[in-house]
Design a protein around this motif. Sequence first.
Motif, short mmCIF file in Angstrom:
data_model
loop_
_atom_site.label_atom_id
_atom_site.label_comp_id
_atom_site.label_asym_id
_atom_site.label_seq_id
_atom_site.Cartn_x
_atom_site.Cartn_y
_atom_site.Cartn_z
N SER A 335 33.88 45.53 2.16
CA SER A 335 34.72 46.70 2.41
C SER A 335 34.91 46.99 3.89
O SER A 335 35.67 47.90 4.24
CB SER A 335 34.12 47.92 1.71
N SER A 336 34.20 46.28 4.76
CA SER A 336 34.29 46.41 6.22
C SER A 336 33.80 47.75 6.76
O SER A 336 33.91 47.99 7.96
CB SER A 336 35.75 46.19 6.69
N ASP A 337 33.27 48.61 5.90
CA ASP A 337 32.76 49.90 6.39
C ASP A 337 31.25 49.92 6.50
O ASP A 337 30.66 50.97 6.79
CB ASP A 337 33.22 51.03 5.47
N LEU A 338 30.59 48.77 6.26
CA LEU A 338 29.14 48.68 6.33
C LEU A 338 28.77 47.40 7.05
O LEU A 338 29.36 46.33 6.81
CB LEU A 338 28.53 48.71 4.93
N LEU A 339 27.80 47.51 7.95
CA LEU A 339 27.33 46.38 8.75
C LEU A 339 25.83 46.23 8.58
O LEU A 339 25.10 47.23 8.53
CB LEU A 339 27.67 46.60 10.23
N ALA A 340 25.36 44.98 8.50
CA ALA A 340 23.92 44.69 8.39
C ALA A 340 23.51 43.80 9.55
O ALA A 340 24.20 42.84 9.90
CB ALA A 340 23.60 44.01 7.07
N THR A 341 22.38 44.15 10.18
CA THR A 341 21.80 43.35 11.25
C THR A 341 20.35 43.04 10.92
O THR A 341 19.64 43.89 10.37
CB THR A 341 21.87 44.08 12.61
N ILE A 583 23.87 35.25 23.22
CA ILE A 583 24.39 35.85 21.99
C ILE A 583 23.97 34.95 20.82
O ILE A 583 24.18 33.74 20.85
CB ILE A 583 25.91 36.01 22.05
N SER A 584 23.39 35.55 19.80
CA SER A 584 22.86 34.79 18.67
C SER A 584 23.82 34.73 17.49
O SER A 584 23.80 33.76 16.73
CB SER A 584 21.52 35.37 18.22
N ALA A 585 24.67 35.74 17.28
CA ALA A 585 25.55 35.75 16.11
C ALA A 585 26.74 36.65 16.37
O ALA A 585 26.68 37.59 17.17
CB ALA A 585 24.80 36.20 14.86
N VAL A 586 27.84 36.34 15.65
CA VAL A 586 29.08 37.12 15.72
C VAL A 586 29.58 37.29 14.29
O VAL A 586 29.47 36.37 13.47
CB VAL A 586 30.14 36.42 16.59
N SER A 587 30.15 38.48 13.98
CA SER A 587 30.73 38.73 12.66
C SER A 587 32.07 39.44 12.83
O SER A 587 32.21 40.33 13.68
CB SER A 587 29.78 39.57 11.80
N TRP A 588 33.05 39.05 11.99
CA TRP A 588 34.39 39.63 12.01
C TRP A 588 34.60 40.38 10.71
O TRP A 588 34.39 39.83 9.62
CB TRP A 588 35.43 38.52 12.14
N SER A 589 34.97 41.65 10.78
CA SER A 589 35.17 42.44 9.57
C SER A 589 36.33 41.88 8.76
O SER A 589 37.31 41.36 9.30
CB SER A 589 35.45 43.90 9.93
N LEU A 590 36.22 41.99 7.40
CA LEU A 590 37.27 41.44 6.54
C LEU A 590 38.59 42.17 6.71
O LEU A 590 39.64 41.63 6.36
CB LEU A 590 36.81 41.50 5.08
N SER A 591 38.54 43.39 7.22
CA SER A 591 39.80 44.08 7.51
C SER A 591 40.48 43.53 8.76
O SER A 591 41.64 43.85 9.02
CB SER A 591 39.52 45.58 7.70
N GLY A 592 39.76 42.71 9.54
CA GLY A 592 40.31 42.15 10.75
C GLY A 592 40.33 43.09 11.92
O GLY A 592 40.87 42.76 12.99
N GLU A 593 39.71 44.27 11.77
CA GLU A 593 39.82 45.30 12.80
C GLU A 593 38.72 45.22 13.83
O GLU A 593 38.95 45.53 15.01
CB GLU A 593 39.82 46.67 12.11
N TYR A 594 37.49 44.81 13.42
CA TYR A 594 36.34 44.87 14.31
C TYR A 594 35.66 43.50 14.40
O TYR A 594 35.71 42.69 13.46
CB TYR A 594 35.31 45.89 13.83
N VAL A 595 34.99 43.31 15.55
CA VAL A 595 34.09 42.18 15.76
C VAL A 595 32.79 42.74 16.32
O VAL A 595 32.81 43.61 17.20
CB VAL A 595 34.68 41.14 16.74
N VAL A 596 31.67 42.26 15.81
CA VAL A 596 30.35 42.69 16.28
C VAL A 596 29.59 41.46 16.76
O VAL A 596 29.56 40.43 16.07
CB VAL A 596 29.55 43.42 15.18
N SER A 597 28.99 41.55 17.94
CA SER A 597 28.15 40.48 18.49
C SER A 597 26.76 41.03 18.76
O SER A 597 26.60 42.19 19.16
CB SER A 597 28.77 39.92 19.78
#
Length: 610
Positions: A335-341, A583-597
């Motif tokens: 849903s792109s509204d939740l992030l796990a690290t 930098i160890s990992a990168v994730s792109w939200s399925l909505s295409g709006e955000y990237v987290v590193s």
Amino acid sequence: MAADGVASSRRTRTDSAGESERSCGFVVPGGDGGSGDTWRRHIVRQLKNRDRNQSDSFQDLIHFYSRLLDKSSLTNGILSRRPCTDSSSVSSLLNQNDQLKNTTGELAFQVLELQQQIKIKLLVLDEQDSSLLAERRRLAGAFDVRQELQGRAVQVQEENGALKMEYDVLLERQRGAETRLREEKVREGHLLEDMIHLKRQAAARMNSRNERRSRAREANLQKELQSAARSKVAIDSSSSAPTSRSTSPKNEHQDKSAERRHTRLFRSASATSPRILTSIRQLFDRKRRGHSVCSLEEDQMSPVGICLSARVPARALQVLEAHEQGINTVRFSSSSDLLATGGTDRVIKLWDVRAGSLTHRATLDGSTEGITCVDFDSAGSRILAASSDKSALLWRLDDSVPKLTLTGHSRKVTAARFSPSLHQVVTGSADRTIRLWDLHRAACVQVVDVASYCSDLVCSENFIISGHYDCKIRVWDTRAVSCVQELPAQGKVTSLDLSSDHRQLLSCCRDDCLQLVDLRRWSNDRTCFRAEGFKCGSDSTKAVISPDGCFLAAGSADGTVYIWNVSNGNLETRLPDKHSSSISAVSWSLSGEYVVSVDKSRRAVLWSDI
């Protein structure tokens, strides 16, 4: 003059010797001759000792005087043998006499210097005697210390002997404990096998019982359907079409009685219909679950949003210290509204993504070592994690305690993914195995032995794709449990990622290159993406494909995020200056709006073009 000095020296020595003899030469009054001889010998021995001591002290002086006497005797002899007859001989003798006087003066001066040196040597000798006495005292003290140290050494040896005996006893106890531990491990293995066997039997019995119940329900449903088919249902046609009515009382009475009769028939049929509908709904809604750890809601497929166009991030929206130690992995939910690290601090943190910011929502613990990989299910209600403690863990998002722990690997688990079949997960490990797990039974159902360390894996329909340290990407068919293809890589494979349509596979390698493979061709043709300054920072660096498949993102060892354009193969943008380490990992939200590193220094950065 020299002769006079020598003669006076002789006289002095003779007089001193004579005085010594006179002082010592007396006759013992009375007594016999034997005692007198003993006394004389004693006196002579003392005189000899004194003479020896004096001779040693003045040996150099005696030597020079002897030389002077010899020269004087020689001169006297010459003068006595050759009389002075002429003036030349007299002058030569005078010259010789002068020379002898000079020589005598020099010798006398040397004698004085030697006496001075003797005094100095005597002083030095006294100092050396004092030093020798002090050294003897020190030696005596050192000898006492040595004796004390020897005593302490004996005591320490005795203590060491006692400790050695205690160590031997403890060693024997440890060996016994290790033997018991091995026996307990073997027993644990047998108990685990028995428990798994019992679980399988119980699951089989449960499945059989559920099957019988299902068949019984089907039989009852069939009987109810047959009885419902045999029953007659009367429906009043007047409720659907208007009819002419008579205004006579008789006709009105007949219409009411017919209406009551029709109503009773309809109610009789409606009393049976809910039971039939309920039975049908229960039959098709209920699943045979056995010892399942999944709820019905969790197994239901949920729609996944499709990203038509991903945004290329341009700036950092938020920078935060997300963990207490380095962060190893990051993942957006569907849903792109939740992030796990997940990090080396052994916890998973959940973050709400709202209005361009990350807000801490919950912390999931239960792992005894660092987290290496996280994954959400398609419904976004469960999260799966791989851990360095040789296990994989499953949580519900509403519970911080693990719902399930999957154990069986012999080394750390490097990857864990949900398979397209929601009740199954796949794990890869450093022990060179890939395991398929059934969440209904909480057991491993397939084990695949591979030739190298498994660094990452992804799942597709009936296929598992794994990356390895031997520079190979392997494709496995889960139906035949076999490797159907090997794709070569340029270096150690650190991560894999599938595009949203499962048509393209992205691999990140230690040769500082990203490779994109078209899975529809199943060939060795690939597209390589490189950039000046990009360097893969570790053996677990994770790259990602954008949801629309148009861009690739990866983090570099210098703390910069690199984004490539898939269509032309060029570098689209660089995002520097926010990370202080690799930098160890990168994730792109399925909505295409955000990237987290995320990086090894506990930092997470949220990027976007907003």
